[in-house]
Design a protein around this motif. Structure first.
Motif, PDB file in Angstrom:
ATOM      1  N   ARG A 149       0.773  -1.300  -0.029  1.00  0.00           N
ATOM      2  CA  ARG A 149       0.235   0.027  -0.200  1.00  0.00           C
ATOM      3  C   ARG A 149       0.825   1.195  -0.399  1.00  0.00           C
ATOM      4  NH1 ARG A 149       0.429   1.790   4.913  1.00  0.00           N
ATOM      5  NH2 ARG A 149       0.459   0.566   6.522  1.00  0.00           N
ATOM      6  N   PRO A 150       0.352   2.564  -0.390  1.00  0.00           N
ATOM      7  CA  PRO A 150       0.888   3.636  -0.712  1.00  0.00           C
ATOM      8  C   PRO A 150       1.536   3.840   0.779  1.00  0.00           C
ATOM      9  CG  PRO A 150      -0.693   3.889  -2.005  1.00  0.00           C
ATOM     10  CD  PRO A 150      -1.011   2.384  -1.066  1.00  0.00           C
ATOM     11  N   LEU A 151       2.880   4.546   1.031  1.00  0.00           N
ATOM     12  CA  LEU A 151       3.321   4.999   2.118  1.00  0.00           C
ATOM     13  C   LEU A 151       2.523   6.157   2.765  1.00  0.00           C
ATOM     14  CD1 LEU A 151       6.179   5.179   3.789  1.00  0.00           C
ATOM     15  CD2 LEU A 151       6.825   7.045   2.391  1.00  0.00           C
ATOM     16  N   ALA A 152       2.333   5.978   4.025  1.00  0.00           N
ATOM     17  CA  ALA A 152       1.530   7.298   4.928  1.00  0.00           C
ATOM     18  C   ALA A 152       2.464   7.571   6.069  1.00  0.00           C
ATOM     19  CB  ALA A 152       0.261   6.357   5.140  1.00  0.00           C
ATOM     20  N   LEU A 153       2.220   8.799   6.485  1.00  0.00           N
ATOM     21  CA  LEU A 153       2.724   9.212   7.811  1.00  0.00           C
ATOM     22  C   LEU A 153       2.377   8.122   8.963  1.00  0.00           C
ATOM     23  CD1 LEU A 153       2.226  12.814   7.987  1.00  0.00           C
ATOM     24  CD2 LEU A 153       4.252  11.785   8.226  1.00  0.00           C
ATOM     25  N   SER A 154       1.348   7.311   8.868  1.00  0.00           N
ATOM     26  CA  SER A 154       0.985   6.463  10.042  1.00  0.00           C
ATOM     27  C   SER A 154       2.232   5.256   9.987  1.00  0.00           C
ATOM     28  CB  SER A 154      -0.345   5.738   9.902  1.00  0.00           C
ATOM     29  OG  SER A 154      -0.540   5.169   8.607  1.00  0.00           O
ATOM     30  N   ASP A 155       2.993   5.163   8.999  1.00  0.00           N
ATOM     31  CA  ASP A 155       3.993   4.132   8.968  1.00  0.00           C
ATOM     32  C   ASP A 155       5.357   4.311   9.727  1.00  0.00           C
ATOM     33  OD1 ASP A 155       2.382   2.184   7.318  1.00  0.00           O
ATOM     34  OD2 ASP A 155       2.912   3.598   5.548  1.00  0.00           O
ATOM     35  N   VAL A 156       5.497   5.633  10.084  1.00  0.00           N
ATOM     36  CA  VAL A 156       6.645   6.077  10.718  1.00  0.00           C
ATOM     37  C   VAL A 156       7.178   5.242  11.975  1.00  0.00           C
ATOM     38  CG1 VAL A 156       7.675   8.029  12.086  1.00  0.00           C
ATOM     39  CG2 VAL A 156       6.587   8.537   9.923  1.00  0.00           C
ATOM     40  N   PRO A 157       6.265   4.795  12.878  1.00  0.00           N
ATOM     41  CA  PRO A 157       6.782   4.091  14.073  1.00  0.00           C
ATOM     42  C   PRO A 157       7.578   2.805  13.653  1.00  0.00           C
ATOM     43  CG  PRO A 157       4.694   5.258  14.566  1.00  0.00           C
ATOM     44  CD  PRO A 157       4.690   5.388  13.161  1.00  0.00           C
ATOM     45  N   ALA A 158       6.608   2.298  12.703  1.00  0.00           N
ATOM     46  CA  ALA A 158       7.039   0.883  12.266  1.00  0.00           C
ATOM     47  C   ALA A 158       8.276   0.827  11.347  1.00  0.00           C
ATOM     48  CB  ALA A 158       5.979  -0.053  11.499  1.00  0.00           C
ATOM     49  N   ILE A 159       8.485   1.911  10.519  1.00  0.00           N
ATOM     50  CA  ILE A 159       9.697   2.039   9.825  1.00  0.00           C
ATOM     51  C   ILE A 159      10.900   2.250  10.798  1.00  0.00           C
ATOM     52  CG2 ILE A 159      10.764   3.621   8.128  1.00  0.00           C
ATOM     53  CD1 ILE A 159       7.834   3.682   6.755  1.00  0.00           C
ATOM     54  N   GLN A 160      10.699   3.121  11.461  1.00  0.00           N
ATOM     55  CA  GLN A 160      11.592   3.425  12.471  1.00  0.00           C
ATOM     56  C   GLN A 160      12.040   2.307  13.256  1.00  0.00           C
ATOM     57  OE1 GLN A 160      13.083   6.607  12.794  1.00  0.00           O
ATOM     58  NE2 GLN A 160      14.699   5.793  14.290  1.00  0.00           N
ATOM     59  N   ARG A 161      11.334   1.585  13.780  1.00  0.00           N
ATOM     60  CA  ARG A 161      11.610   0.430  14.727  1.00  0.00           C
ATOM     61  C   ARG A 161      12.377  -0.573  13.667  1.00  0.00           C
ATOM     62  NH1 ARG A 161       7.080  -0.082  16.431  1.00  0.00           N
ATOM     63  NH2 ARG A 161       6.063  -1.509  14.894  1.00  0.00           N
ATOM     64  N   HIS A 162      11.963  -0.889  12.704  1.00  0.00           N
ATOM     65  CA  HIS A 162      12.342  -2.014  11.740  1.00  0.00           C
ATOM     66  C   HIS A 162      13.572  -1.537  10.933  1.00  0.00           C
ATOM     67  CE1 HIS A 162       9.351  -4.848  12.501  1.00  0.00           C
ATOM     68  NE2 HIS A 162       8.577  -4.241  12.055  1.00  0.00           N
ATOM     69  N   PHE A 163      13.740  -0.281  10.687  1.00  0.00           N
ATOM     70  CA  PHE A 163      14.880   0.269   9.464  1.00  0.00           C
ATOM     71  C   PHE A 163      15.973   0.475  10.304  1.00  0.00           C
ATOM     72  CE2 PHE A 163      16.890   3.301   7.026  1.00  0.00           C
ATOM     73  CZ  PHE A 163      16.843   2.667   5.679  1.00  0.00           C
ATOM     74  N   ASP A 164      16.021   0.882  11.819  1.00  0.00           N
ATOM     75  CA  ASP A 164      17.079   1.219  12.554  1.00  0.00           C
ATOM     76  C   ASP A 164      17.806   0.095  12.964  1.00  0.00           C
ATOM     77  OD1 ASP A 164      18.920   2.424  14.064  1.00  0.00           O
ATOM     78  OD2 ASP A 164      17.697   3.093  15.698  1.00  0.00           O
ATOM     79  N   ASN A 165      18.480  -0.629  12.040  1.00  0.00           N
ATOM     80  CA  ASN A 165      19.284  -1.865  12.147  1.00  0.00           C
ATOM     81  C   ASN A 165      20.214  -2.167  11.149  1.00  0.00           C
ATOM     82  OD1 ASN A 165      19.804  -4.662  11.790  1.00  0.00           O
ATOM     83  ND2 ASN A 165      17.490  -5.281  11.838  1.00  0.00           N
ATOM     84  N   TRP A 166      21.408  -2.163  11.975  1.00  0.00           N
ATOM     85  CA  TRP A 166      22.723  -2.310  11.081  1.00  0.00           C
ATOM     86  C   TRP A 166      22.714  -3.397   9.894  1.00  0.00           C
ATOM     87  CZ3 TRP A 166      26.622   0.590   9.263  1.00  0.00           C
ATOM     88  CH2 TRP A 166      27.547  -0.144   8.750  1.00  0.00           C
ATOM     89  N   ASN A 167      22.014  -4.438  10.286  1.00  0.00           N
ATOM     90  CA  ASN A 167      21.871  -5.439   9.261  1.00  0.00           C
ATOM     91  C   ASN A 167      21.123  -5.143   7.839  1.00  0.00           C
ATOM     92  OD1 ASN A 167      23.507  -7.423  10.725  1.00  0.00           O
ATOM     93  ND2 ASN A 167      21.707  -8.049  11.778  1.00  0.00           N
TER      94      ASN A 167
END
Length: 188
Positions: free
Chosen positions: A14-32
């Protein structure tokens, strides 16, 4: 053209939305994940990194830039974004036209291959593209496998600095003709 929602057997894109910020922050902040990305992505990842990214991308879309941004969500799940795919069909530059990442708990399940198949269909059947380019760090074997499984053809190496210290990247082309031929063979 607005980014449409796409569906696969196991995913909703689905299209990116502001409501996705918390999940993206949690998953993307990963060195791997980050180690295989170009140094344009900040590391250490800032506490507001996802919000800054999402707002910047949504602003570009509102300004008329041709960008298609999807978040990957598991069908039957809680609606949380577990990854992202972007397609910039007419962009020029070293990084190519499409990029992606997937949250580490979802690796090795074929989810990204499934999602990229849907995005390739959109690129070729809806947008009518003839071809587009994709790149990955030469050390990113998983990204390479996704490209191989989704019809990309290796064209050579380019220099592009990545966080993991490598500067060698692979450049691939995805061609409409080859994609349609592959789809027809799979559907037989």
């Amino acid at each position: 053209m607005q980014t449409p929602q796409l569906e696969t057997e196991r995913l909703i894109l689905r299209p990116l939305a502001l409501s996705d910020v918390p999940a993206i922050q949690r998953h993307f902040d990963n060195w791997n994940i980050i180690r295989h990305l170009s140094t344009i992505v900040p590391w250490p990842y800032p506490a507001d990194g996802a919000e800054s990214f999402v707002r910047m991308q949504l602003d570009k879309i509102l300004a008329g830039e041709e960008i298609h941004l999807w978040v990957l969500v598991l069908k039957g799940g809680d609606g949380e974004a577990i990854g992202n795919i972007h397609l910039r069909p007419r962009a020029e530059g070293l990084k190519g036209n499409r990029g992606f990442w997937l949250a580490e708990p979802y690796w090795r399940r074929g989810l990204m291959t499934e999602a990229i198949t849907a995005v390739n269909n959109f690129a070729f059947l809806t947008l009518g593209l003839d071809h587009f380019y994709v790149c990955n760090a030469a050390t990113n074997e998983a990204s390479r496998r996704v490209k191989q499984k989704t019809g990309a053809e290796f064209v050579g190496f380019i220099e592009l600095a990545h966080h993991g210290g490598q500067s060698k990247a692979e450049k691939w082309i995805v061609r409409r003709e080859a994609w349609l031929r592959e789809r027809a063979a799979v559907e037989r």
